[in-house]
Design a protein around this motif. Structure first.
Motif, mmCIF file in Angstrom:
data_model
loop_
_atom_site.group_PDB
_atom_site.id
_atom_site.type_symbol
_atom_site.label_atom_id
_atom_site.label_comp_id
_atom_site.label_asym_id
_atom_site.label_seq_id
_atom_site.Cartn_x
_atom_site.Cartn_y
_atom_site.Cartn_z
ATOM 1 N N SER A 13 0.840 -1.197 0.000
ATOM 2 C CA SER A 13 0.000 0.000 0.000
ATOM 3 C C SER A 13 0.876 1.248 0.000
ATOM 4 O O SER A 13 2.099 1.172 0.207
ATOM 5 N N THR A 14 0.236 2.401 -0.167
ATOM 6 C CA THR A 14 0.974 3.669 -0.229
ATOM 7 C C THR A 14 1.800 3.899 1.028
ATOM 8 O O THR A 14 2.996 4.204 0.958
ATOM 9 N N ASN A 15 1.179 3.760 2.194
ATOM 10 C CA ASN A 15 1.888 4.008 3.460
ATOM 11 C C ASN A 15 3.049 3.044 3.644
ATOM 12 O O ASN A 15 4.146 3.428 4.046
ATOM 13 N N ASN A 16 2.792 1.768 3.365
ATOM 14 C CA ASN A 16 3.844 0.766 3.533
ATOM 15 C C ASN A 16 4.997 0.974 2.561
ATOM 16 O O ASN A 16 6.158 0.711 2.896
ATOM 17 N N CYS A 17 4.674 1.455 1.360
ATOM 18 C CA CYS A 17 5.729 1.731 0.376
ATOM 19 C C CYS A 17 6.663 2.825 0.870
ATOM 20 O O CYS A 17 7.891 2.711 0.745
ATOM 21 N N PHE A 18 6.071 3.881 1.415
ATOM 22 C CA PHE A 18 6.916 4.967 1.924
ATOM 23 C C PHE A 18 7.799 4.480 3.066
ATOM 24 O O PHE A 18 8.996 4.803 3.119
ATOM 25 N N ILE A 19 7.236 3.686 3.966
ATOM 26 C CA ILE A 19 8.010 3.176 5.104
ATOM 27 C C ILE A 19 9.148 2.287 4.615
ATOM 28 O O ILE A 19 10.291 2.395 5.086
ATOM 29 N N CYS A 20 8.843 1.403 3.658
ATOM 30 C CA CYS A 20 9.889 0.530 3.099
ATOM 31 C C CYS A 20 10.984 1.347 2.415
ATOM 32 O O CYS A 20 12.177 1.054 2.564
ATOM 33 N N GLY A 21 10.570 2.365 1.652
ATOM 34 C CA GLY A 21 11.552 3.222 0.993
ATOM 35 C C GLY A 21 12.410 3.977 1.989
ATOM 36 O O GLY A 21 13.619 4.125 1.803
ATOM 37 N N PHE A 22 11.786 4.454 3.052
ATOM 38 C CA PHE A 22 12.510 5.180 4.101
ATOM 39 C C PHE A 22 13.565 4.287 4.751
ATOM 40 O O PHE A 22 14.727 4.690 4.915
#
Length: 489
Positions: A13-22
């Motif tokens: 999901s969008t939120n999880n993608c940002f966290i993974c990228g971070f």
């Protein structure tokens, strides 16, 4: 490289993608810049958090691309990542560490294409197969039919790749035209510059006298002697506007007398202070990281020294944003230096050269600015001594190889602890000193009197902008088509 990233961004999901990228950005940063711990842990923390945010954003954009582009997403995803790698090198916080194209520094054939499009051109060549193979793996239908549908990409990429290999092979076999030769002595002092203030007996100067004496015994026809960044006691300048503390005055005179006695043009790194203005009733001044050129034609005090002031400072470590004057409040965290404004080249007999200082050499667009003044060779003065890391020094060396090929001129580097090198126009390392030792390197540098601009020197990193524009055009085209379909319905 991109296949695991594309799996994550296609499924989360969008939120999880940002966290993974971070998390990914922080991890990557710690891996490629772990040596920042030897300087300040807070510097590594700041850079890691910044990189984490950037990677989080690009993960989000990749995730959106899967929903927005149902077809042809392999080319779009490659262009997105190439655009990202270009934009993260720009501006005050720009860095080149981790740019995938630099992995090809030791691939001489593919490396030659840097003279066309720079490191960002090689990025696409390296990254596109990741995106294509991910699309192939993810395709749920018959794999052969997928290959047939995308034969345009296969043929196009293969043609470009083969053309670059042919170009590289031809360039490596071609003869470099040279009109003159200069003998240049590069000094690697391997000295912690922080001890200058404690060196009351001028022991460093005695060491310099000995190493130059050894160099001249080996070759008395040296045209230029080069000391690395910060090699000379701070505030060597004796210009009228530069005040020298009384306890340093005699030491400065001793340095200048030594340089005059050599009677050979000298480049050395130092610092300078220029009184600035009155700010809120407090008298302040600007401090600069400088390279100095003493041509020894006019031996006077004040010294007749040409100066280049470092323009691209290391963020936070050398420069605090919005602070353009020396301030003791920030000294514990930063050197509080000011940025130079002018691009300066120095004359040496019938040629000229430029002196990017340390961090600047990692930016192709910064070095290119010097080359537009018809510079015959690049001479960098650097210090990675503080990092105590051979990895750090080789990362800079890999970037220097690209700077030589991009502009088709020799690249020489005098560094405090290494890598002190001579790289030719084709990116071949002709000479290198052993790191972490005190020594000198004498190089017979073959040069063109009138160097020709390479394509990269003419257009710079325009291909990075092209990647971004293609992405924008594709998004606009897709968006307009969606609106038209809704209107039809």
């Amino acid at each position: 490289m991109l296949i695991p990233i594309l799996f994550i961004t296609s499924r989360y999901s969008t939120n999880n993608c940002f966290i993974c990228g971070f998390i990914y950005g922080i991890a990557v940063c710690i891996l490629y810049a772990f040596w920042l711990l030897n300087y300040k842990a807070i510097a590594l923390l700041f850079v890691a958090l910044y990189e984490g945010i950037l990677y989080g954003i690009v993960f989000l954009i990749l995730q959106k691309s899967f929903n927005f582009f149902k077809n042809n997403n392999c080319i779009i995803q490659c262009l997105i990542w190439c655009s990202f790698e270009y934009f993260r090198t720009l501006g005050f916080l720009g860095v080149n560490y981790g740019v995938i194209g630099y992995s090809q520094w030791n691939n001489p054939i593919l490396l030659q294409s840097a003279a066309l499009f720079g490191v960002h051109g090689i990025n696409f060549v390296i990254l596109f197969p990741s995106c294509f193979f991910f699309s192939l793996i993810k395709y749920k239908g018959n794999k052969i039919s997928f290959i047939k549908k995308n034969k345009f990409y296969i043929i196009g990429y293969s043609s470009v790749f083969i053309a670059l290999l042919v170009y590289g092979s031809v360039q490596l076999k071609s003869t470099v035209k040279t009109d003159t030769e200069k003998t240049i002595c590069l000094i690697q002092n391997n000295i912690d510059t922080s001890i200058y203030y404690k060196d009351k007996n001028n022991g460093i100067l005695d060491f310099y006298k000995q190493i130059i004496s050894d160099a001249l015994q080996k070759n008395e026809n040296i045209d230029l002697i080069v000391f690395p960044e910060g090699a000379v006691r701070p505030r060597i300048l004796l210009n009228p506007e530069d005040s020298i503390p009384s306890d340093m005055y005699q030491d400065v005179i001793d340095y200048l007398q030594f340089f005059y006695d050599i009677n050979i043009p000298i480049v050395f790194g130092s610092t300078s202070l220029e009184y600035d203005s009155t700010r809120n009733g407090i008298f302040t001044y600007k401090a600069y990281n400088i390279s100095c050129y003493l041509n020894n034609k006019t031996k006077t005090i004040p010294a007749n020294i040409d100066v280049y002031k470092k323009r691209h400072l290391v963020p936070i470590i050398e420069k605090i944003p919005f602070v353009n004057f020396y301030n003791q409040k920030f000294f514990k965290f930063s050197n509080s230096l000011s940025s130079g404004k002018e691009i300066v080249t120095f004359p040496l007999q019938d040629i000229s050269f430029c002196t990017p200082i340390c961090f600047e050499e990692s930016f192709g667009y910064e070095v290119r600015c010097f080359m537009k003044k018809k510079t015959n060779f690049i001479l960098s003065i650097s210090s990675d001594f503080w990092s105590k890391s051979l990895v750090c020094q080789y990362q800079h060396f890999a970037m220097e190889v690209f700077r030589a090929v991009e502009n088709r001129v020799p690249f020489l580097r005098s560094s405090v602890s290494g890598q002190t090198v001579y790289i030719d126009q084709k990116g071949k390392c002709l000479k290198m000193l052993k790191p972490f030792c005190s020594n000198f390197l004498i190089c017979n540098v073959s040069l063109e009197l009138t160097p020709k601009y390479s394509i990269y020197t003419k257009i710079g990193d325009s291909i990075g902008i092209l990647y971004f524009l293609i992405c924008i055009i594709c998004v606009a085209y897709k968006y307009i088509n969606k609106i038209k379909k809704k209107d039809v319905i």
